[in-house]
Design an enzyme around this catalytic site. Structure first.
Site, mmCIF file in Angstrom:
data_model
loop_
_atom_site.group_PDB
_atom_site.id
_atom_site.type_symbol
_atom_site.label_atom_id
_atom_site.label_comp_id
_atom_site.label_asym_id
_atom_site.label_seq_id
_atom_site.Cartn_x
_atom_site.Cartn_y
_atom_site.Cartn_z
ATOM 1 N N PRO A 8 3.331 3.473 -14.222
ATOM 2 C CA PRO A 8 4.730 4.417 -13.665
ATOM 3 C C PRO A 8 4.706 4.159 -12.163
ATOM 4 O O PRO A 8 4.449 3.746 -11.101
ATOM 5 C CB PRO A 8 3.820 5.823 -13.772
ATOM 6 C CG PRO A 8 2.351 6.001 -14.110
ATOM 7 C CD PRO A 8 2.106 4.359 -14.885
ATOM 8 N N ASN A 9 6.336 3.861 -12.480
ATOM 9 C CA ASN A 9 6.764 3.739 -11.054
ATOM 10 C C ASN A 9 6.454 3.065 -10.248
ATOM 11 O O ASN A 9 7.644 2.014 -9.134
ATOM 12 C CB ASN A 9 6.138 5.279 -9.754
ATOM 13 C CG ASN A 9 6.456 6.392 -10.644
ATOM 14 O OD1 ASN A 9 7.914 6.705 -10.797
ATOM 15 N ND2 ASN A 9 5.967 7.105 -10.335
ATOM 16 N N ARG A 54 10.847 1.905 -3.756
ATOM 17 C CA ARG A 54 10.250 3.037 -3.825
ATOM 18 C C ARG A 54 9.562 2.977 -2.520
ATOM 19 O O ARG A 54 8.189 2.176 -1.897
ATOM 20 C CB ARG A 54 9.242 2.603 -4.878
ATOM 21 C CG ARG A 54 7.898 3.623 -4.533
ATOM 22 C CD ARG A 54 7.222 3.580 -5.698
ATOM 23 N NE ARG A 54 6.329 4.574 -5.712
ATOM 24 C CZ ARG A 54 4.666 4.703 -6.112
ATOM 25 N NH1 ARG A 54 4.502 3.295 -7.301
ATOM 26 N NH2 ARG A 54 4.308 4.775 -6.337
ATOM 27 N N TYR A 101 5.135 1.136 0.325
ATOM 28 C CA TYR A 101 4.370 -0.006 -0.269
ATOM 29 C C TYR A 101 5.583 -1.268 -1.012
ATOM 30 O O TYR A 101 4.824 -2.542 -0.876
ATOM 31 C CB TYR A 101 5.034 0.514 -2.533
ATOM 32 C CG TYR A 101 4.156 1.327 -2.393
ATOM 33 C CD1 TYR A 101 3.012 1.793 -3.218
ATOM 34 C CD2 TYR A 101 4.450 2.795 -2.737
ATOM 35 C CE1 TYR A 101 1.957 2.466 -2.919
ATOM 36 C CE2 TYR A 101 4.429 3.971 -2.810
ATOM 37 C CZ TYR A 101 2.814 3.703 -4.030
ATOM 38 O OH TYR A 101 1.909 4.635 -3.980
ATOM 39 N N ASN A 105 -2.088 -2.896 -12.709
ATOM 40 C CA ASN A 105 -2.500 -2.198 -12.211
ATOM 41 C C ASN A 105 -1.767 -0.282 -12.354
ATOM 42 O O ASN A 105 -0.243 -0.900 -12.641
ATOM 43 C CB ASN A 105 -0.727 -2.562 -10.952
ATOM 44 C CG ASN A 105 -0.508 -1.337 -9.968
ATOM 45 O OD1 ASN A 105 -1.124 0.206 -9.882
ATOM 46 N ND2 ASN A 105 0.100 -1.622 -8.460
ATOM 47 N N ALA A 145 -0.555 5.485 -10.303
ATOM 48 C CA ALA A 145 -1.610 7.115 -10.464
ATOM 49 C C ALA A 145 -2.204 7.165 -11.498
ATOM 50 O O ALA A 145 -3.941 7.960 -10.701
ATOM 51 C CB ALA A 145 -0.543 8.703 -10.191
ATOM 52 N N GLU A 154 -8.423 -4.674 -12.195
ATOM 53 C CA GLU A 154 -7.391 -3.657 -11.614
ATOM 54 C C GLU A 154 -7.559 -4.173 -10.019
ATOM 55 O O GLU A 154 -7.641 -4.902 -9.188
ATOM 56 C CB GLU A 154 -8.261 -1.974 -11.156
ATOM 57 C CG GLU A 154 -7.773 -0.656 -10.678
ATOM 58 C CD GLU A 154 -7.769 0.231 -10.872
ATOM 59 O OE1 GLU A 154 -8.922 0.456 -11.831
ATOM 60 O OE2 GLU A 154 -7.482 1.298 -10.726
ATOM 61 N N HIS A 157 -4.265 -2.403 -6.471
ATOM 62 C CA HIS A 157 -3.736 -1.590 -5.795
ATOM 63 C C HIS A 157 -3.302 -1.960 -5.113
ATOM 64 O O HIS A 157 -4.608 -2.890 -4.032
ATOM 65 C CB HIS A 157 -4.565 0.091 -5.548
ATOM 66 C CG HIS A 157 -4.801 1.206 -6.733
ATOM 67 N ND1 HIS A 157 -4.262 1.683 -7.711
ATOM 68 C CD2 HIS A 157 -5.634 1.017 -7.333
ATOM 69 C CE1 HIS A 157 -4.509 2.202 -9.095
ATOM 70 N NE2 HIS A 157 -5.936 1.552 -8.474
ATOM 71 N N ARG A 181 -6.076 6.510 1.591
ATOM 72 C CA ARG A 181 -4.567 7.801 1.771
ATOM 73 C C ARG A 181 -5.166 9.309 1.376
ATOM 74 O O ARG A 181 -6.363 8.925 1.637
ATOM 75 C CB ARG A 181 -3.643 7.030 0.711
ATOM 76 C CG ARG A 181 -3.669 5.607 1.211
ATOM 77 C CD ARG A 181 -2.635 4.955 0.201
ATOM 78 N NE ARG A 181 -1.350 5.743 -0.160
ATOM 79 C CZ ARG A 181 -0.279 6.024 -0.982
ATOM 80 N NH1 ARG A 181 -0.808 5.237 -1.958
ATOM 81 N NH2 ARG A 181 0.885 6.767 -0.965
HETATM 82 C C1 DQA Z 1 -0.640 2.395 -6.294
HETATM 83 C C2 DQA Z 1 -1.242 3.141 -5.326
HETATM 84 C C3 DQA Z 1 -1.736 4.843 -6.519
HETATM 85 O O1 DQA Z 1 -2.253 5.438 -5.658
HETATM 86 C C4 DQA Z 1 0.172 5.098 -6.388
HETATM 87 O O2 DQA Z 1 0.355 6.072 -7.430
HETATM 88 C C5 DQA Z 1 1.118 3.673 -7.375
HETATM 89 C C6 DQA Z 1 0.886 2.595 -6.490
HETATM 90 C C7 DQA Z 1 -0.624 0.967 -5.149
HETATM 91 O O3 DQA Z 1 0.016 0.145 -6.168
HETATM 92 O O4 DQA Z 1 -1.047 0.591 -4.548
HETATM 93 O O5 DQA Z 1 1.656 4.282 -8.190
HETATM 94 O O6 DQA Z 1 -1.231 2.216 -7.832
#
Ligand code: DQA
Length: 154
Positions: free
Chosen positions: A14-15, A22, A27, A78, A81, A102, A104, A111
């Site tokens: 998501p996102n 964003r 990011y 990835n 959240a 995984e 990030h 954070r």
């Molecule tokens: C993320 C870190 C997560 O906490 C966040 O919600 C994201 C991006 C990262 O790539 O740093 O959507 O996965």
């Protein structure tokens, strides 16, 4: 005889479709499309094939993981959240029996406190965080190295 190229699926949750616009201070400025194009261009040199999937819904991501063993040898994930609380995604990673790394972009351990919990990480073969988009490449390299050593980390 030439060995078949490893097939790797890069999944973003998501996102992450909003990368570039964003919170660029958190990011970065690169879009997901740019990141994926770079990985696609790099794949032949790395000796693998890459495919990509992004979805904002937990169910869509679970479905993509369920389909993965039919077409790929490993997954870079990835989870956004969802990595902090989705036991359903964690169960899907456990269920498919493929190596999953995984990723990030940010160092989630530095954070907000809610980001310090990583529920999928214990069933992943590895976690890469805090190095930005290059983390996806490192994850692919990790899967390839792991494959070469027959699943051992060294
Ligand atoms: C993320 C870190 C997560 O906490 C966040 O919600 C994201 C991006 C990262 O790539 O740093 O959507 O996965």
């Amino acid at each position: 005889m030439q060995q078949a190229r490893l097939r790797i699926l890069v999944i973003n949750g998501p996102n992450l479709n909003l990368l570039g616009s964003r919170e660029p201070d958190v990011y970065g400025q690169e879009t997901l499309e740019t990141i994926e194009s770079r990985l696609r261009a790099l794949a032949p040199d790395l000796g693998c094939e890459v495919e990509f999937f992004q979805a904002n819904g937990e169910g869509q991501l679970i479905d993509a993981l369920h389909r993965a063993p039919a077409t790929v040898d490993g997954v870079v994930l990835n989870p956004g959240a969802l990595g902090h609380y989705s036991y359903a995604l964690m169960d899907a990673v456990s269920a498919i029996g493929l190596p999953v790394v995984e990723v990030h972009l940010t160092n989630v351990l530095g954070r907000e406190p809610f980001r310090r919990q990583l529920v999928i990480a214990p069933v992943a073969v590895g976690v890469i965080m805090g190095v930005g988009p290059v983390g996806y490449e490192l994850a692919i390299r990790g899967l390839l190295a792991r494959h070469r050593t027959g699943g051992r980390t060294g």
